[in-house]
Design a protein around this motif. Structure first.
Motif, PDB file in Angstrom:
ATOM      1  N   ARG A 295       7.672   6.463   7.087  1.00  0.00           N
ATOM      2  CA  ARG A 295       8.164   5.620   8.174  1.00  0.00           C
ATOM      3  C   ARG A 295       9.602   5.214   7.896  1.00  0.00           C
ATOM      4  O   ARG A 295       9.975   4.966   6.742  1.00  0.00           O
ATOM      5  N   SER A 296      10.398   5.125   8.944  1.00  0.00           N
ATOM      6  CA  SER A 296      11.754   4.596   8.802  1.00  0.00           C
ATOM      7  C   SER A 296      11.677   3.090   8.637  1.00  0.00           C
ATOM      8  O   SER A 296      10.855   2.417   9.265  1.00  0.00           O
ATOM      9  N   GLY A 297      12.556   2.558   7.812  1.00  0.00           N
ATOM     10  CA  GLY A 297      12.622   1.118   7.577  1.00  0.00           C
ATOM     11  C   GLY A 297      14.015   0.612   7.853  1.00  0.00           C
ATOM     12  O   GLY A 297      14.736   0.209   6.932  1.00  0.00           O
ATOM     13  N   GLY A 298      14.411   0.665   9.108  1.00  0.00           N
ATOM     14  CA  GLY A 298      15.747   0.223   9.466  1.00  0.00           C
ATOM     15  C   GLY A 298      16.788   1.294   9.225  1.00  0.00           C
ATOM     16  O   GLY A 298      16.482   2.481   9.049  1.00  0.00           O
ATOM     17  N   VAL A 299      18.023   0.863   9.189  1.00  0.00           N
ATOM     18  CA  VAL A 299      19.149   1.787   9.076  1.00  0.00           C
ATOM     19  C   VAL A 299      19.169   2.491   7.722  1.00  0.00           C
ATOM     20  O   VAL A 299      19.505   3.674   7.631  1.00  0.00           O
ATOM     21  N   ASP A 300      18.778   1.770   6.666  1.00  0.00           N
ATOM     22  CA  ASP A 300      18.952   2.322   5.319  1.00  0.00           C
ATOM     23  C   ASP A 300      17.676   2.297   4.498  1.00  0.00           C
ATOM     24  O   ASP A 300      17.724   2.251   3.273  1.00  0.00           O
ATOM     25  N   GLY A 301      16.518   2.340   5.178  1.00  0.00           N
ATOM     26  CA  GLY A 301      15.265   2.298   4.433  1.00  0.00           C
ATOM     27  C   GLY A 301      14.272   3.350   4.893  1.00  0.00           C
ATOM     28  O   GLY A 301      14.285   3.798   6.040  1.00  0.00           O
ATOM     29  N   MET A 302      13.395   3.755   3.968  1.00  0.00           N
ATOM     30  CA  MET A 302      12.326   4.694   4.269  1.00  0.00           C
ATOM     31  C   MET A 302      11.118   4.272   3.443  1.00  0.00           C
ATOM     32  O   MET A 302      11.248   3.933   2.257  1.00  0.00           O
ATOM     33  N   LEU A 303       9.948   4.266   4.085  1.00  0.00           N
ATOM     34  CA  LEU A 303       8.726   3.829   3.425  1.00  0.00           C
ATOM     35  C   LEU A 303       7.724   4.972   3.431  1.00  0.00           C
ATOM     36  O   LEU A 303       7.418   5.537   4.478  1.00  0.00           O
ATOM     37  N   VAL A 304       7.200   5.290   2.248  1.00  0.00           N
ATOM     38  CA  VAL A 304       6.161   6.303   2.118  1.00  0.00           C
ATOM     39  C   VAL A 304       4.872   5.593   1.730  1.00  0.00           C
ATOM     40  O   VAL A 304       4.786   4.995   0.650  1.00  0.00           O
ATOM     41  N   SER A 305       3.870   5.621   2.615  1.00  0.00           N
ATOM     42  CA  SER A 305       2.620   4.906   2.391  1.00  0.00           C
ATOM     43  C   SER A 305       1.484   5.879   2.104  1.00  0.00           C
ATOM     44  O   SER A 305       1.355   6.913   2.756  1.00  0.00           O
ATOM     45  N   PHE A 306       0.630   5.489   1.149  1.00  0.00           N
ATOM     46  CA  PHE A 306      -0.479   6.342   0.733  1.00  0.00           C
ATOM     47  C   PHE A 306      -1.835   5.770   1.149  1.00  0.00           C
ATOM     48  O   PHE A 306      -2.874   6.296   0.760  1.00  0.00           O
ATOM     49  N   GLY A 307      -1.844   4.727   1.943  1.00  0.00           N
ATOM     50  CA  GLY A 307      -3.085   4.141   2.427  1.00  0.00           C
ATOM     51  C   GLY A 307      -2.786   2.875   3.196  1.00  0.00           C
ATOM     52  O   GLY A 307      -1.668   2.362   3.176  1.00  0.00           O
ATOM     53  N   ASP A 308      -3.825   2.378   3.890  1.00  0.00           N
ATOM     54  CA  ASP A 308      -3.654   1.143   4.646  1.00  0.00           C
ATOM     55  C   ASP A 308      -4.291  -0.049   3.958  1.00  0.00           C
ATOM     56  O   ASP A 308      -4.277  -1.161   4.479  1.00  0.00           O
ATOM     57  N   ARG A 309      -4.846   0.184   2.751  1.00  0.00           N
ATOM     58  CA  ARG A 309      -5.407  -0.891   1.953  1.00  0.00           C
ATOM     59  C   ARG A 309      -5.415  -0.466   0.500  1.00  0.00           C
ATOM     60  O   ARG A 309      -5.338   0.725   0.184  1.00  0.00           O
ATOM     61  N   LEU A 310      -5.523  -1.458  -0.388  1.00  0.00           N
ATOM     62  CA  LEU A 310      -5.468  -1.167  -1.811  1.00  0.00           C
ATOM     63  C   LEU A 310      -6.665  -0.342  -2.262  1.00  0.00           C
ATOM     64  O   LEU A 310      -7.807  -0.640  -1.930  1.00  0.00           O
ATOM     65  N   SER A 311      -6.386   0.710  -3.027  1.00  0.00           N
ATOM     66  CA  SER A 311      -7.402   1.484  -3.725  1.00  0.00           C
ATOM     67  C   SER A 311      -6.741   2.044  -4.968  1.00  0.00           C
ATOM     68  O   SER A 311      -5.513   2.144  -5.055  1.00  0.00           O
ATOM     69  N   GLU A 312      -7.547   2.413  -5.937  1.00  0.00           N
ATOM     70  CA  GLU A 312      -7.007   3.007  -7.161  1.00  0.00           C
ATOM     71  C   GLU A 312      -6.190   4.266  -6.865  1.00  0.00           C
ATOM     72  O   GLU A 312      -5.047   4.388  -7.328  1.00  0.00           O
ATOM     73  N   PRO A 313      -6.690   5.229  -6.069  1.00  0.00           N
ATOM     74  CA  PRO A 313      -5.890   6.428  -5.805  1.00  0.00           C
ATOM     75  C   PRO A 313      -4.580   6.134  -5.077  1.00  0.00           C
ATOM     76  O   PRO A 313      -3.551   6.731  -5.388  1.00  0.00           O
ATOM     77  N   ALA A 314      -4.601   5.208  -4.113  1.00  0.00           N
ATOM     78  CA  ALA A 314      -3.383   4.909  -3.354  1.00  0.00           C
ATOM     79  C   ALA A 314      -2.346   4.226  -4.230  1.00  0.00           C
ATOM     80  O   ALA A 314      -1.145   4.512  -4.138  1.00  0.00           O
ATOM     81  N   ASN A 315      -2.783   3.312  -5.091  1.00  0.00           N
ATOM     82  CA  ASN A 315      -1.840   2.651  -5.987  1.00  0.00           C
ATOM     83  C   ASN A 315      -1.273   3.633  -7.001  1.00  0.00           C
ATOM     84  O   ASN A 315      -0.069   3.640  -7.278  1.00  0.00           O
ATOM     85  N   ARG A 316      -2.130   4.467  -7.547  1.00  0.00           N
ATOM     86  CA  ARG A 316      -1.685   5.504  -8.487  1.00  0.00           C
ATOM     87  C   ARG A 316      -0.644   6.409  -7.828  1.00  0.00           C
ATOM     88  O   ARG A 316       0.390   6.737  -8.419  1.00  0.00           O
ATOM     89  N   ALA A 317      -0.906   6.807  -6.579  1.00  0.00           N
ATOM     90  CA  ALA A 317       0.017   7.677  -5.863  1.00  0.00           C
ATOM     91  C   ALA A 317       1.366   7.005  -5.655  1.00  0.00           C
ATOM     92  O   ALA A 317       2.423   7.627  -5.829  1.00  0.00           O
ATOM     93  N   ALA A 318       1.356   5.729  -5.272  1.00  0.00           N
ATOM     94  CA  ALA A 318       2.609   5.008  -5.032  1.00  0.00           C
ATOM     95  C   ALA A 318       3.445   4.928  -6.301  1.00  0.00           C
ATOM     96  O   ALA A 318       4.670   5.139  -6.274  1.00  0.00           O
ATOM     97  N   LEU A 319       2.806   4.629  -7.425  1.00  0.00           N
ATOM     98  CA  LEU A 319       3.531   4.527  -8.693  1.00  0.00           C
ATOM     99  C   LEU A 319       4.081   5.881  -9.135  1.00  0.00           C
ATOM    100  O   LEU A 319       5.236   6.000  -9.552  1.00  0.00           O
ATOM    101  N   ALA A 320       3.242   6.912  -9.041  1.00  0.00           N
ATOM    102  CA  ALA A 320       3.658   8.247  -9.489  1.00  0.00           C
ATOM    103  C   ALA A 320       4.748   8.810  -8.586  1.00  0.00           C
ATOM    104  O   ALA A 320       5.707   9.437  -9.068  1.00  0.00           O
ATOM    105  N   PHE A 321       4.617   8.582  -7.287  1.00  0.00           N
ATOM    106  CA  PHE A 321       5.608   9.131  -6.356  1.00  0.00           C
ATOM    107  C   PHE A 321       6.957   8.441  -6.542  1.00  0.00           C
ATOM    108  O   PHE A 321       8.001   9.099  -6.516  1.00  0.00           O
ATOM    109  N   ARG A 322       6.952   7.131  -6.759  1.00  0.00           N
ATOM    110  CA  ARG A 322       8.222   6.443  -7.002  1.00  0.00           C
ATOM    111  C   ARG A 322       8.918   7.014  -8.231  1.00  0.00           C
ATOM    112  O   ARG A 322      10.131   7.258  -8.211  1.00  0.00           O
ATOM    113  N   ALA A 323       8.160   7.238  -9.310  1.00  0.00           N
ATOM    114  CA  ALA A 323       8.756   7.805 -10.520  1.00  0.00           C
ATOM    115  C   ALA A 323       9.327   9.189 -10.248  1.00  0.00           C
ATOM    116  O   ALA A 323      10.405   9.550 -10.747  1.00  0.00           O
ATOM    117  N   ALA A 324       8.631   9.979  -9.447  1.00  0.00           N
ATOM    118  CA  ALA A 324       9.111  11.330  -9.127  1.00  0.00           C
ATOM    119  C   ALA A 324      10.377  11.275  -8.287  1.00  0.00           C
ATOM    120  O   ALA A 324      11.306  12.071  -8.494  1.00  0.00           O
TER     121      ALA A 324
END
Length: 246
Positions: free
Chosen positions: A12-41
């Motif tokens: 999703r676009s987050g304004g003029v200078d932002g972008m958000l990549v979401s891995f779920g609509d609620r907390l779960s172990e796989p979604a949190n793991r994905a967010a952490l790993a993807f940020r590092a990548a």
């Protein structure tokens, strides 16, 4: 592939200078793991024009310079990276630490242990054992500088937040609800239940590393007594020790 994985990830676009990549609509172990790993990548890619990244419970946020990196170009890069692997099963980032944080459970320092234990269907002694033996992960930082949300606790701790706010808990308060700990970086009101008290200083603005805990770090809140905790207040880490996770 689960329903969550068929819907996500979403860019999703987050304004003029932002972008958000979401891995779920609620907390779960796989979604949190994905967010952490993807940020590092993303950080490892070092794309020209990318200025900052951060992670939430289930998302990775990117701030970029649109004069050097267009929305279209960044979205294409993100889509390519997302398609490169199954992020829900990704290995967590390197550089994580395991922290042991001395904690007083109950007493006048943490007066809501009894009610939290009752909500979890435990006696106080059982609750202390359960909470002090749990090894939880920093899922995200938020609310105040350096303040971690940690999980996931055993299922018995899927207890609700309070219907009324506690007027204020002190800095270093360990609170619990919905199978999570929150460790307070500042004194503040809360609807979470105050079950433990630490002496740790999570945000040290003049230190080389101002924020003590990082997303992905693992933490165990080991039981101690009030006298020992008072002696630990001379240490900015409140007696906490850490080791690298290998």
């Amino acid at each position: 592939m689960t329903e969550t994985q068929t819907k996500y990830p979403v860019i999703r676009s987050g304004g003029v200078d932002g972008m958000l990549v979401s891995f779920g609509d609620r907390l779960s172990e796989p979604a949190n793991r994905a967010a952490l790993a993807f940020r590092a990548a993303v950080e490892a890619e070092s794309w020209d024009g990318l200025e900052e990244t951060s992670s939430t419970l289930v998302s990775c946020f990117l701030r970029f310079d649109p004069l050097h990196l267009s929305h279209r170009s960044l979205r294409a890069k993100l889509e390519t990276l997302l398609n490169a692997r199954d992020w829900y099963a990704a290995t967590l980032p390197e550089g994580r630490r395991f922290w042991r944080v001395p904690t007083v459970y109950g007493t006048e320092l943490a007066p809501q242990l009894a009610q939290a234990a009752e909500a979890a269907g435990m006696r106080e002694a059982e609750a202390i054992t359960s909470l002090s033996e749990a090894r939880v992960r920093v899922q995200t930082l938020g609310f105040a500088p350096g303040q971690p949300y940690l999980g996931t606790l055993p299922e018995a701790w899927d207890i609700p937040r309070q219907s009324q706010l506690t007027e204020r808990v002190p800095e270093g308060a360990l609170v619990v609800a919905i199978r999570q700990f929150v460790l307070f970086a500042v004194s503040a009101p809360t609807g979470w239940q105050h079950v433990g008290q630490t002496a740790i200083t999570l945000f040290q603005p003049e230190a080389d590393e101002p924020v003590l805990l990082r997303p992905g770090d693992e933490v165990q809140f080991t039981a101690t007594d009030a006298e020992s905790l008072e002696n630990m207040r001379r240490d900015p880490r409140g007696g906490a020790i850490c080791e690298a996770i290998r």
